[in-house]
Design a protein around this motif. Sequence first.
Motif, PDB file in Angstrom:
ATOM      1  N   ALA A   1      53.052   0.116   3.228  1.00 50.36           N
ATOM      2  CA  ALA A   1      51.980   1.094   3.440  1.00 50.36           C
ATOM      3  C   ALA A   1      50.672   0.460   2.956  1.00 50.36           C
ATOM      4  N   CYS A   2      50.360  -0.694   3.530  1.00 55.87           N
ATOM      5  CA  CYS A   2      49.233  -1.515   3.054  1.00 55.87           C
ATOM      6  C   CYS A   2      47.911  -1.212   3.741  1.00 55.87           C
ATOM      7  N   GLY A   3      47.886  -0.206   4.611  1.00 56.48           N
ATOM      8  CA  GLY A   3      46.612   0.247   5.152  1.00 56.48           C
ATOM      9  C   GLY A   3      46.121  -0.446   6.398  1.00 56.48           C
ATOM     10  N   GLY A   4      46.946  -1.250   7.065  1.00 60.86           N
ATOM     11  CA  GLY A   4      46.506  -1.887   8.297  1.00 60.86           C
ATOM     12  C   GLY A   4      45.658  -3.118   8.068  1.00 60.86           C
ATOM     13  N   PHE A   5      44.858  -3.478   9.077  1.00 60.09           N
ATOM     14  CA  PHE A   5      44.176  -4.783   9.035  1.00 60.09           C
ATOM     15  C   PHE A   5      42.671  -4.672   9.272  1.00 60.09           C
ATOM     16  N   GLY A   6      42.048  -3.580   8.801  1.00 62.41           N
ATOM     17  CA  GLY A   6      40.629  -3.393   9.047  1.00 62.41           C
ATOM     18  C   GLY A   6      39.753  -4.543   8.616  1.00 62.41           C
ATOM     19  N   HIS A   7      40.131  -5.259   7.560  1.00 63.37           N
ATOM     20  CA  HIS A   7      39.340  -6.376   7.057  1.00 63.37           C
ATOM     21  C   HIS A   7      40.106  -7.700   7.109  1.00 63.37           C
ATOM     22  N   GLY A   8      41.076  -7.780   7.984  1.00 58.55           N
ATOM     23  CA  GLY A   8      41.794  -9.037   8.192  1.00 58.55           C
ATOM     24  C   GLY A   8      41.184  -9.782   9.367  1.00 58.55           C
ATOM     25  N   ALA A   9      40.448 -10.849   9.087  1.00 61.15           N
ATOM     26  CA  ALA A   9      39.680 -11.540  10.123  1.00 61.15           C
ATOM     27  C   ALA A   9      40.571 -12.018  11.268  1.00 61.15           C
ATOM     28  N   ALA A  10      41.705 -12.606  10.955  1.00 65.32           N
ATOM     29  CA  ALA A  10      42.574 -13.140  12.011  1.00 65.32           C
ATOM     30  C   ALA A  10      43.148 -12.011  12.862  1.00 65.32           C
TER      31      ALA A  10
ATOM     32  N   SER B   1      33.706  -2.109   9.849  1.00 74.11           N
ATOM     33  CA  SER B   1      34.901  -1.384   9.452  1.00 74.11           C
ATOM     34  C   SER B   1      34.602  -0.455   8.295  1.00 74.11           C
ATOM     35  N   LEU B   2      35.033   0.798   8.456  1.00 74.44           N
ATOM     36  CA  LEU B   2      34.943   1.784   7.385  1.00 74.44           C
ATOM     37  C   LEU B   2      36.200   1.793   6.528  1.00 74.44           C
ATOM     38  N   MET B   3      37.155   0.982   6.893  1.00 67.11           N
ATOM     39  CA  MET B   3      38.397   0.947   6.140  1.00 67.11           C
ATOM     40  C   MET B   3      38.189   0.235   4.809  1.00 67.11           C
ATOM     41  N   PHE B   4      39.075   0.507   3.881  1.00 65.83           N
ATOM     42  CA  PHE B   4      39.017  -0.110   2.561  1.00 65.83           C
ATOM     43  C   PHE B   4      39.068  -1.628   2.685  1.00 65.83           C
ATOM     44  N   GLU B   5      38.225  -2.303   1.911  1.00 66.10           N
ATOM     45  CA  GLU B   5      38.098  -3.760   2.012  1.00 66.10           C
ATOM     46  C   GLU B   5      39.404  -4.490   1.763  1.00 66.10           C
ATOM     47  N   GLY B   6      40.322  -3.880   1.034  1.00 64.83           N
ATOM     48  CA  GLY B   6      41.598  -4.532   0.742  1.00 64.83           C
ATOM     49  C   GLY B   6      42.601  -4.467   1.873  1.00 64.83           C
ATOM     50  N   ASN B   7      42.272  -3.747   2.943  1.00 69.63           N
ATOM     51  CA  ASN B   7      43.190  -3.642   4.084  1.00 69.63           C
ATOM     52  C   ASN B   7      43.045  -4.874   4.968  1.00 69.63           C
ATOM     53  N   THR B   8      43.753  -5.922   4.615  1.00 74.33           N
ATOM     54  CA  THR B   8      43.605  -7.203   5.308  1.00 74.33           C
ATOM     55  C   THR B   8      44.823  -7.587   6.140  1.00 74.33           C
ATOM     56  N   GLY B   9      45.738  -6.644   6.336  1.00 75.72           N
ATOM     57  CA  GLY B   9      46.904  -6.932   7.157  1.00 75.72           C
ATOM     58  C   GLY B   9      48.100  -7.438   6.398  1.00 75.72           C
ATOM     59  N   ASP B  10      48.169  -7.190   5.088  1.00 77.10           N
ATOM     60  CA  ASP B  10      49.291  -7.691   4.283  1.00 77.10           C
ATOM     61  C   ASP B  10      50.629  -7.165   4.777  1.00 77.10           C
TER      62      ASP B  10
ATOM     63  N   MET C   1      43.384   2.006  12.377  1.00 80.04           N
ATOM     64  CA  MET C   1      43.987   1.150  13.390  1.00 80.04           C
ATOM     65  C   MET C   1      45.057   1.910  14.168  1.00 80.04           C
ATOM     66  N   SER C   2      45.117   1.635  15.456  1.00 83.44           N
ATOM     67  CA  SER C   2      46.199   2.170  16.272  1.00 83.44           C
ATOM     68  C   SER C   2      47.335   1.153  16.376  1.00 83.44           C
ATOM     69  N   VAL C   3      46.979  -0.110  16.538  1.00 81.97           N
ATOM     70  CA  VAL C   3      47.988  -1.172  16.578  1.00 81.97           C
ATOM     71  C   VAL C   3      48.579  -1.370  15.184  1.00 81.97           C
ATOM     72  N   GLY C   4      49.883  -1.515  15.118  1.00 86.40           N
ATOM     73  CA  GLY C   4      50.573  -1.746  13.848  1.00 86.40           C
ATOM     74  C   GLY C   4      51.979  -2.243  14.109  1.00 86.40           C
ATOM     75  N   LEU C   5      52.857  -2.026  13.163  1.00 89.58           N
ATOM     76  CA  LEU C   5      54.239  -2.475  13.303  1.00 89.58           C
ATOM     77  C   LEU C   5      55.024  -1.518  14.184  1.00 89.58           C
ATOM     78  N   ARG C   6      55.936  -2.081  14.958  1.00 90.64           N
ATOM     79  CA  ARG C   6      56.800  -1.255  15.792  1.00 90.64           C
ATOM     80  C   ARG C   6      57.877  -0.613  14.921  1.00 90.64           C
ATOM     81  N   THR C   7      58.011   0.697  15.020  1.00 91.24           N
ATOM     82  CA  THR C   7      59.023   1.409  14.229  1.00 91.24           C
ATOM     83  C   THR C   7      59.769   2.399  15.113  1.00 91.24           C
ATOM     84  N   ASP C   8      60.863   2.930  14.580  1.00 93.48           N
ATOM     85  CA  ASP C   8      61.536   4.045  15.246  1.00 93.48           C
ATOM     86  C   ASP C   8      61.079   5.344  14.601  1.00 93.48           C
ATOM     87  N   GLU C   9      61.713   6.452  14.970  1.00 91.34           N
ATOM     88  CA  GLU C   9      61.265   7.758  14.492  1.00 91.34           C
ATOM     89  C   GLU C   9      61.540   7.986  13.011  1.00 91.34           C
ATOM     90  N   ASP C  10      62.307   7.121  12.374  1.00 90.84           N
ATOM     91  CA  ASP C  10      62.505   7.196  10.931  1.00 90.84           C
ATOM     92  C   ASP C  10      61.678   6.152  10.194  1.00 90.84           C
TER      93      ASP C  10
END
Length: 564
Positions: free
Chosen positions: A266-275, A289-298, A499-508
């Motif tokens: 639950a690392c907040g996505g990649f709002g500040h991940g340049a790559a 980006s208005l997202m938290f600066e620490g959201n770098t895609g970890d 972010m809308s793009v993220g990891l692929r998950t199932d309903e759980d």
Amino acid sequence: MDTEEVDLLVIGGGVAGLTAALVAAIEGLRVLVCEKSDQLGGTAATSAGTVWIPGSSQSRQAGLADPLEQARRYLAAEIDTDSGAELREAFLATGPRVLDYLAQHSCVEFVPAVRHPDYHDRHAGAAIGGRALVARAFDGRLLGRDFARLRPPMRSMMVLGGMSVSKDDLAPLLRPFASRAALRHVLALLGRHARDRLRHPRGTRLVMGNALIARLLYSLRQRGVAVRTGVAVQALHQEAGAVTGATLSQEGRDVHVQARRGVVLACGGFGHGAAWRQRFLPAPGQTHSLMFEGNTGDGLRLAESVGAAIDDIGHSTPAFWTPVSVLRHADGTRQMFPHFALDRAKPGLIAVDARGQRFVNEGDSYHDFVLAMLRAPGEAPAVPAHLVCDAGFLRRYGLGLVRPGAWRLQPFLRAGYLHRAPTLAALAAGLGIDPAGLQATVARHNRFAQTGVDEDFGKGTSELNRFNGDAGHGPNPCLGPIAAPPFYAVTVWPGDAGMSVGLRTDEDARVQGLDGQPITGLYACGADMGSIMRGRYPGPGVTLGPALVFAWRAVMHALQQRPG
């Protein structure tokens, strides 16, 4: 290397991570939360804190009946893809239960908005109120020393040097003498804030996203959950294809954590991940980006290291957008203002492109506004765009960081944030846009203001437009003339708020591998998880609502697993 053993390891201290940790603790699991920054809350702490969850008991109790079938119809009209359909159904079925669960077992309590419309009332099933809920205001003093660990709201969203305000506070603050109730409300706010500043660096009356995170944190404290900050996750561990823990690093010391029932990302996505931005976002150099600066895609990085798949299929856009203006201070720092609702829908404002022409219904949702900016053709660029108004508008409503009243304008003018000119032609020249185009656009708009009908974009025709307009202005609460010099403008850019793009998950919320099968022991929620909305933005809170729901579903699935 030191070792530690828990039932569930949660990586990330935002709303999704804290919710997962709280649910795990309620269910009797030993849980550890790790946040790499020194404060908790992530992007949610600086947001409006609204959750979009249809069919809640809270809304029914407020007299707002909202059958799930109506919400199901609305989402079907909004999202023209089957991608993510199973997750959306799980969200609808589980959402009301999650709100009741949190209210019953913790101090995380939500209040429905009687009027907070879905963003597209042209679609069947849209609602005017009840689906958007906000956390009750919270007394930050109850957190004790942990108050300092709570990420404060954006500077531009506070007043008087650190007083948080909600939308309900705005009208009394702007017109304190309009009624006795307004005056009492304002005096109570000011008195509380004055007392707070004697002992705290900012106000302790917490609202919106800060209230939500504070309630989660307080509930975790009551249950003795370990929430560690300043912790970096080096790697995930796998045994026989299952994720079994991670290596953490804090203050130069590495710790191997064995997680018997799994790991939640639950690392907040990649709002500040340049790559990541280069990989997925359009024109990354022209967005903020208005997202938290620490959201770098970890979270995405860690998951990919164990074979996870990225969910970028069926997303109409990779991010959730809002227009932002940027004030550059003399010391080189930047202050961003998200133009969510306070100015764009008000009467007497237009947004124009490089030709000086309108390109959008200014009162539409922030997400739709930016999509229109990004869709503008090359011969008529709308990145950046310009919000144009006159002196009367600035006094009544303000513009971006400029508060209503239009006093102390010089700092904004000197910084180049606010543009002013005695004529529209001079204003256009200062903005670098077509003067003749702007003059013609304003003249046409002023004719619409007289009739109350926007023949070009329909400003004022939707429930959302009218909700954010000026109910006391007629004949259209969103249309007014631009005629009283001097004229003003603020430049806005696309800003991603999630972010809308993220990891692929199932309903759980189980992370899936490249083969489409779940990776045992690995879950993702919040912005690390691919959005169930697939880049569409049907209403307020469509990022935080699913964050709560799939955090809950992740833990409920982990409970069924045999401890490793």
